[in-house]
Write a protein that holds these residues in place. Sequence first.
Motif, PDB file in Angstrom:
ATOM      1  N   THR A  69      15.610 -35.406   1.368  1.00 24.80           N
ATOM      2  CA  THR A  69      16.700 -35.154   0.427  1.00 24.80           C
ATOM      3  C   THR A  69      16.194 -35.135  -1.013  1.00 24.80           C
ATOM      4  N   HIS A  70      15.052 -35.797  -1.254  1.00 26.51           N
ATOM      5  CA  HIS A  70      14.456 -35.845  -2.590  1.00 26.51           C
ATOM      6  C   HIS A  70      12.977 -35.475  -2.476  1.00 26.51           C
ATOM      7  N   LEU A  71      12.568 -34.441  -3.190  1.00 24.18           N
ATOM      8  CA  LEU A  71      11.197 -33.962  -3.115  1.00 24.18           C
ATOM      9  C   LEU A  71      10.656 -33.744  -4.525  1.00 24.18           C
ATOM     10  N   HIS A  72       9.422 -34.255  -4.760  1.00 21.88           N
ATOM     11  CA  HIS A  72       8.765 -34.110  -6.057  1.00 21.88           C
ATOM     12  C   HIS A  72       7.379 -33.522  -5.822  1.00 21.88           C
ATOM     13  N   VAL A  73       7.127 -32.357  -6.391  1.00 16.15           N
ATOM     14  CA  VAL A  73       5.868 -31.644  -6.183  1.00 16.15           C
ATOM     15  C   VAL A  73       5.159 -31.489  -7.521  1.00 16.15           C
ATOM     16  N   TYR A  74       3.887 -31.959  -7.578  1.00 11.98           N
ATOM     17  CA  TYR A  74       3.069 -31.843  -8.782  1.00 11.98           C
ATOM     18  C   TYR A  74       1.755 -31.167  -8.399  1.00 11.98           C
ATOM     19  N   LEU A  75       1.555 -29.951  -8.895  1.00 14.20           N
ATOM     20  CA  LEU A  75       0.399 -29.140  -8.534  1.00 14.20           C
ATOM     21  C   LEU A  75      -0.688 -29.240  -9.597  1.00 14.20           C
ATOM     22  N   ILE A  76      -1.935 -28.986  -9.181  1.00  9.54           N
ATOM     23  CA  ILE A  76      -3.061 -29.088 -10.112  1.00  9.54           C
ATOM     24  C   ILE A  76      -3.710 -27.744 -10.377  1.00  9.54           C
ATOM     25  N   ASP A  77      -3.117 -26.653  -9.920  1.00  9.84           N
ATOM     26  CA  ASP A  77      -3.668 -25.336 -10.198  1.00  9.84           C
ATOM     27  C   ASP A  77      -2.545 -24.351 -10.431  1.00  9.84           C
ATOM     28  N   ASP A  78      -2.908 -23.175 -10.863  1.00  9.69           N
ATOM     29  CA  ASP A  78      -1.925 -22.140 -11.121  1.00  9.69           C
ATOM     30  C   ASP A  78      -1.421 -21.558  -9.805  1.00  9.69           C
ATOM     31  N   ILE A  79      -0.191 -21.129  -9.791  1.00  9.99           N
ATOM     32  CA  ILE A  79       0.398 -20.542  -8.591  1.00  9.99           C
ATOM     33  C   ILE A  79       0.073 -19.056  -8.553  1.00  9.99           C
ATOM     34  N   GLY A  80      -0.520 -18.624  -7.467  1.00  9.33           N
ATOM     35  CA  GLY A  80      -0.855 -17.202  -7.332  1.00  9.33           C
ATOM     36  C   GLY A  80       0.379 -16.361  -7.118  1.00  9.33           C
ATOM     37  N   ASN A  81       0.261 -15.101  -7.400  1.00  9.21           N
ATOM     38  CA  ASN A  81       1.383 -14.188  -7.245  1.00  9.21           C
ATOM     39  C   ASN A  81       1.555 -13.686  -5.818  1.00  9.21           C
ATOM     40  N   ASP A  82       0.555 -14.013  -4.939  1.00 14.91           N
ATOM     41  CA  ASP A  82       0.599 -13.450  -3.594  1.00 14.91           C
ATOM     42  C   ASP A  82       1.533 -14.221  -2.669  1.00 14.91           C
ATOM     43  N   PHE A  83       1.916 -15.420  -3.051  1.00 16.27           N
ATOM     44  CA  PHE A  83       2.787 -16.191  -2.172  1.00 16.27           C
ATOM     45  C   PHE A  83       3.642 -17.123  -3.019  1.00 16.27           C
ATOM     46  N   ASN A  84       4.893 -17.158  -2.774  1.00 16.67           N
ATOM     47  CA  ASN A  84       5.787 -17.967  -3.578  1.00 16.67           C
ATOM     48  C   ASN A  84       5.975 -19.345  -2.945  1.00 16.67           C
ATOM     49  N   LEU A  85       5.236 -20.306  -3.442  1.00 18.44           N
ATOM     50  CA  LEU A  85       5.308 -21.663  -2.908  1.00 18.44           C
ATOM     51  C   LEU A  85       6.698 -22.263  -3.112  1.00 18.44           C
ATOM     52  N   PHE A  86       7.271 -22.005  -4.268  1.00 15.63           N
ATOM     53  CA  PHE A  86       8.610 -22.526  -4.547  1.00 15.63           C
ATOM     54  C   PHE A  86       9.611 -22.040  -3.505  1.00 15.63           C
ATOM     55  N   GLU A  87       9.557 -20.762  -3.200  1.00 14.10           N
ATOM     56  CA  GLU A  87      10.466 -20.193  -2.201  1.00 14.10           C
ATOM     57  C   GLU A  87      10.212 -20.788  -0.823  1.00 14.10           C
ATOM     58  N   LEU A  88       8.941 -21.033  -0.485  1.00 15.95           N
ATOM     59  CA  LEU A  88       8.591 -21.616   0.805  1.00 15.95           C
ATOM     60  C   LEU A  88       9.167 -23.024   0.945  1.00 15.95           C
ATOM     61  N   ILE A  89       9.055 -23.808  -0.119  1.00 17.57           N
ATOM     62  CA  ILE A  89       9.584 -25.172  -0.084  1.00 17.57           C
ATOM     63  C   ILE A  89      11.099 -25.166   0.084  1.00 17.57           C
ATOM     64  N   ILE A  90      11.771 -24.321  -0.672  1.00 22.15           N
ATOM     65  CA  ILE A  90      13.227 -24.241  -0.571  1.00 22.15           C
ATOM     66  C   ILE A  90      13.661 -23.844   0.838  1.00 22.15           C
ATOM     67  N   SER A  91      12.967 -22.886   1.432  1.00 20.18           N
ATOM     68  CA  SER A  91      13.369 -22.387   2.750  1.00 20.18           C
ATOM     69  C   SER A  91      13.161 -23.416   3.848  1.00 20.18           C
ATOM     70  N   GLN A  92      12.195 -24.316   3.690  1.00 17.58           N
ATOM     71  CA  GLN A  92      11.903 -25.299   4.731  1.00 17.58           C
ATOM     72  C   GLN A  92      12.629 -26.620   4.532  1.00 17.58           C
ATOM     73  N   SER A  93      13.174 -26.844   3.360  1.00 13.94           N
ATOM     74  CA  SER A  93      13.846 -28.119   3.074  1.00 13.94           C
ATOM     75  C   SER A  93      15.343 -27.958   3.323  1.00 13.94           C
TER      76      SER A  93
END
Length: 537
Positions: A163-187
Amino acid sequence: GRAEKEYIRWRRQSTKYELAYIYYKAIKMNLLDLPDEILVFILKKMNVVDTLYRQSAIHDRLDRLLFDHLYVDELDFTIKSWDNSISPMNDLIIDRVCEQILPHIHDKVRKLIVEPSAVARVLHAVDFPNVSSLSLMNFSTKILIEHLIQNRNRLKVLLEKMTHLHVYLIDDIGNDFNLFELIISQSKSLLELTFHQSSQISDRDISISQFSSTNSSTLTKLNIELKTFDDCLFLLDGRFPSLSHYIVYIEEISSNLSSIDNRDNFSQLKSFSLTSYKQTYAYDDLLVPFLQRMLNLEELHLSVSVTKRDASTVVDGNHLQTNILTHLSQLKRFHFSIHTSLYRLNHDVENQIAYPSNDQLQQQVRSYVHECSANNIYRCHVYSIPYQFKVFLRLSSTFTTDMFINVRTLVIYDTISWDYHFFHKVSKCFPFIKTLMICNSSAKKIFEEYPIVTFNRLIDLDLRLTHITYIQQLLCNRYTHLPRFCKLHIYYEQLMLLTNNFTSDPNQFNCAQIKSLSINECFVRSENFSQFFPLLE
């Protein structure tokens, strides 16, 4: 006995000094001589995972306290370093806790904080049936995506019920895959999401405007860093119908580049926070109309830097009352920090500047004015009191004397000379700053011997855009005391001037405790360099 007297004393006067004294006495005596209440207080000051590793299986009474559901409610498998960076925990600690301790407490844990080297071992050791909050620290985009796309991966399974998720990344997000969208779809059960990237990344903010399928019917709170104002609008286009709390950090607020059509009122928002440090020319055209559409807003946090050319007004108390407060009738809390820079380029027109009115908003507005007539620049900064933001930008010598106890990062910018009293005033008004950047090329005023200025919490100091006289003021211990200072940004030429080519007495400088030195240019260390910076490799 002695322990009972300490307990009574603590109950009567629980000030920080008394607690520090009890903590000191606890070290001198056996911990088990202390009452449970004091013992739990001491244990909570330590990392829970590390304490479980070092103190469990020593005594039955101690195990009872350590394994209590209130104590093991949150497990943090990371270490916070001196500069607030996150580091992995020792492998021996992780292995023993996973093998011998987690089986006894796994059903009591509600919050987990993990980083990449620990996540597999922790999640494969046991099931966590009651965990509802998960923090993923220092993950690279690639590693996190690999976890989330693997079938039957423990992290992927756990994510589905968070119900509560906190994500802290250490690199830039590539344009080839949307990590944000992936997290939303699986949560599937997500109520609150924090999605940030490391401050060490130069291009750290993400752009989500090209993704149209991201949606969640359960998400009520979103805390995210974005690249453009368009991205902020995209996330309010109806894909999160339950969103009521929106916290956004925007790299740049500029004119719309896309054809976004979400002109409806944002009636679902109850709380909105916007922070953007880069100066914007689009405040009047974009930001003000955007805020006026939040008809049911109850709480607003606004920290922006506004730039105008040949305008007749700045953002002051009158402006906030007329253009924001009168449109938000449900607003109960309004915290703001708005800096305006007005450039008068048209010398044929005599602009009539509306100076800030400090008596607006029921005496809760503070402001200061700095006018540089030679450059035709007028600057105004208005902010609410008490000041709620952790960052304070473009402070000048004309600032008002208030207590800014929440500020941790301070940037001082000025074009006039400072004297001792200015530094003394800053140290008193900003007692808890950890990072200080100074921008002033005007030589300081010569002043007599005064009491030493102390910045008790200062860790990080940036002097690259500073006149050498202020470098001397801050790095010479006869003028300034910096007990926690350990990170310095400076040019090598400035160091050479300060130390007279490293021939001065090293003991007169605040350099011996520095653990990180950022110079941003190649140089050859002089023979005496290590005498000034003994902690550097």
